[in-house]
Design an enzyme around this catalytic site. Sequence first.
Site, short mmCIF file in Angstrom:
data_model
loop_
_atom_site.label_atom_id
_atom_site.label_comp_id
_atom_site.label_asym_id
_atom_site.label_seq_id
_atom_site.Cartn_x
_atom_site.Cartn_y
_atom_site.Cartn_z
N ASP A 113 35.92 8.26 53.11
CA ASP A 113 35.21 8.56 52.16
C ASP A 113 33.96 9.10 52.75
OD1 ASP A 113 34.93 7.81 49.08
OD2 ASP A 113 33.03 7.02 49.87
N GLU A 149 37.18 13.37 53.87
CA GLU A 149 36.46 13.85 52.54
C GLU A 149 35.13 14.64 52.90
OE1 GLU A 149 35.40 12.46 48.06
OE2 GLU A 149 34.72 11.28 49.73
#
Length: 412
Positions: A113, A149
């Site tokens: 993330d 990401e």
Amino acid sequence: MPYKKYSSSNDKNSADEIKEFKKLISSLHKNGIEVILDVVYNHTAEGGSGGKVYNFKAMDENTFYIKNKNNIFVNFSGCGNTLNCNHKVVKDMIIQSLLYWYLETGVDGFRFDLASVLGRDSNGQWAKHSLLHELIEHPILSHAKLIAESWDLGGYFVGAMPSGWSEWNGAYRDTVRQFIRGDFNQVPELIKRIFGTVDIFHANKNGYQSSINFICCHDGFTMWDLVSYNLKHNLLNGENNQDGENNNHSYNHGEEGLTENPQILSLRKQQIKNMLLILYISQGIPMLLMGDEMGRTQLGNNNAYCQDNPTTWVDWDRKKDFEDVFLFTKNMINLRKSYSVFKKETPLIEGEEVILHGIKLYQPDLSYHSLSIAFQLKDIETDTDFYIAFNSYSEQLCLELPILENSLVSSN
């Protein structure tokens, strides 16, 4: 906060969670399914200056968090703080954590993330050599699947990850959404995204495998909401509809949200099939949001992480109303698995494996106002030709078709 148990046991002092998780991994592996663990090393629950003290702040907040020259917590995560991932203590903690999940539980890899935070130094600047490099060079973790990401509140770094990483392709998501919506100037971009996004990932040794192609994910609209809402509807989140992304490239096709208009419902389903077709013929790794194959909806909420209720639960009954979309998804997956031309590891050979067309053969229209493109793909292994045409214009177009000996024809 009430205690929440993530196992079938009622004994909150047991270690049943990890036992059951290992059993889950083992069972999935036996059925040919790999497991990618989503990990969040960019921030903690302690928040910024006004946040609670749980652990790292008590130990040494200046070691574990990035601060600016005024001693204020830097916030590249959007959650009040940013972990100082390239301090040796923090870096070692992250590596040990990853080793535990990889070696002890048997997960096959990780999706990071806001992974760009792992590439920032103690001043918040993009580092030439960072934890991102160390992970891809690690003697053990380099064998895991590492997926980034590649953005945070401070910047967009898709294509900037060290060679060997795979990355969520935000450019792919935006281009497909805009083309399907009928936006101008998307055809040249669409060709790049379908054929592996080499303009962004040209320096990555993973080649096409660098690109994780997706149209929807856990953040943002579901695919059904993408074709059903012009605006986000996040009031139930308690932030006056100010949370969540505003620029969604979505279109409701005539009515906002729920409708009983059969023409609109049919068009929405067709647009989902169009997006699925693009997704599964594109070079790279396709990623499908669970439930999109059967029209899952969050009723226009594009930031529903805080909703533990039917808003985010999967309504399996919707499969009855979306059986055609479900079967279409299965067929596209089978098509992709059956022909290597859709999952190449080396660039397609122009003129031999791919030929571009427009309304007229061999005349692709790449101009600003173009809303259509067609191309031939040849699967050399099976000597099969495909003709694929995309039209995002509101009216029908008449396209000149090539003469193919061994062909499967698809259009949208």
